[in-house]
Design a protein around this motif. Structure first.
Motif: not given
Length: 297
Positions: A93-99, A191-199, A201-204, A209-212
Motif C-alpha cells: 500500500v505504501a509503495l503504490t499509494q504514497l507516491r 478512491y476519488e468517489a470515496a473521498e467525495i463521500d467523506g471516507a 483513508e482507513w475506511q478506503q 483495497t482489501v475486498p478488491l
C-alpha cells in the motif's frame, strides 16, 4: 461444432501431456514410493526390507517428539501468515499509494532475500544471533540492555521465535509484489468517489483495497501455509538442527534425522506421509475458511 470442441479438448490434452508426465514422475511417484516404504523396516541403504505393516504409524502415535514438531510447524504457519501478510500489505500500500520517489529501489531491497538461498539466509542469521559477535547482542549491549543479551539460538524459549524472524524477512518481497499488482489494478476513480463521500483513508483501505485484492490475499495465505508446513525444515536444519532439546523441531527436520541420520528410512517415510496428510487437511480447511464472494464495484 461438436467435432471442433472434441478437437480442442484433444489439442489441450496433447499440450498438457508433457506437464502431466513430469508431474507424475517427480511428484506422484515419490509420494507413492514414500507411502510404500512407510510399511517397511528399512535402513534406506540395505537391500533387506522387512514388511511390518502399520508398525511405523503406531510408533508415530507413541513418539513424544511428533506432537512438539506439529505444534512448532503450526507456530511457523501462524507467525509467517500474520507477519508476512501484515508487512507485505503495509509495504504494498505504501509503495503504490504514497507516491514515494524511491519506490523502485525499495521494491528491489524487499525482494532481494527471495533470490537468496535459504541455506545462505540461515547462515547469515546465525552470525546475526551469535552470542559473542552477533549484531543483536552487540546492539543490546550498546544501548545498555546487556541483561537482555542471550544465546538466542541456544535458548529453549527464544530459539523458535528467532528462526521465525528470518523466515518472515525472507518472504515479504514476493507477496508484496503480488499484492502491489492487485492494488495497481484498482481504478483510482473508486478512491476519488470515496473521498467525495467523506471516507477516511482507513475506511478506503478496508472497504475498497482489501475486498478488491482478496483473491491475491487468499492465494498468498494458502501459499505461505503450504511452504511453511513443507519448507520450514531447511531454515531449522541450518540454524539449530531442531535443538536445543527439540525446542525448534519441525516434522521435516525430524524426518531428516530419523531417515538419514538414524537410518530409519521406513519411519521417516511414515513421517513424510503424516506431513502430506496434515498439509492437505490444512489447505482444504483454509479453502472453506477463506471462501468469500467476489467483490465488484
Amino acid at each position: 461444432m461438436v467435432q471442433s470442441k472434441k478437437q480442442r479438448y484433444l489439442f489441450l490434452s496433447f499440450c498438457l501431456l508433457p506437464t502431466f508426465i513430469v508431474f507424475c514422475i517427480f511428484t506422484v511417484y515419490p509420494m507413492l514410493g514414500g507411502l510404500y516404504y512407510s510399511f517397511f523396516d528399512w535402513s534406506g541403504t540395505s537391500s533387506v526390507k522387512e514388511f511390518i505393516g502399520f508398525d511405523n504409524y503406531k510408533q508415530l502415535l507413541r513418539d513424544s517428539v511428533i506432537p512438539k514438531a506439529i505444534l512448532n510447524d503450526y507456530f511457523f504457519v501462524f507467525v509467517k501468515v500474520l507477519g508476512i501478510m501484515i508487512l507485505s500489505l503495509f509495504f504494498a500500500v505504501a509503495l503504490t499509494q504514497l507516491r514515494i520517489k524511491e519506490a523502485p529501489f525499495y521494491r528491489i531491497v524487499f525482494f532481494f532475500p527471495n533470490i537468496m538461498s535459504v541455506v545462505v539466509i540461515g547462515i547469515l542469521w546465525q552470525f546475526i544471533y551469535d552470542p559473542n559477535i552477533g549484531i543483536v547482542n552487540s546492539l543490546l549491549n550498546a544501548i545498555g540492555l546487556e541483561q537482555w543479551a542471550k544465546p538466542w539460538l541456544g535458548d529453549m524459549t527464544w530459539a523458535l521465535p528467532s528462526i521465525a524472524i528470518p523466515a518472515i524477512w525472507a518472504g515479504i518481497g514476493l507477496f508484496m509484489l503480488l499484492l502491489m499488482g492487485g492494488i495497481t489494478n484498482i481504478s483510482k476513480s473508486l478512491y476519488e468517489a470515496a473521498e467525495i463521500d467523506g471516507a477516511s483513508e482507513w475506511q478506503q483501505f478496508w472497504k475498497i483495497t482489501v475486498p478488491l485484492i482478496w483473491p491475491q490475499i487468499k492465494t498468498s495465505i494458502i501459499y505461505i501455509v503450504i511452504t511453511s508446513l513443507n519448507g520450514s525444515f531447511v531454515l531449522v536444519q541450518v540454524m539449530t538442527g531442531g535443538g536445543p532439546g527439540n525446542a525448534t523441531e519441525v516434522l521435516g527436520s525430524y524426518l531428516y534425522q530419523r531417515a538419514f541420520e538414524d537410518f530409519k528410512f521406513g519411519y521417516g517415510a511414515a513421517i513424510g506421509v503424516l506431513i502430506l496428510v496434515i498439509s492437505l487437511l490444512t489447505v482444504i480447511i483454509l479453502q472453506f475458511v477463506l471462501k468469500k464472494e467476489k467483490v465488484e464495484y
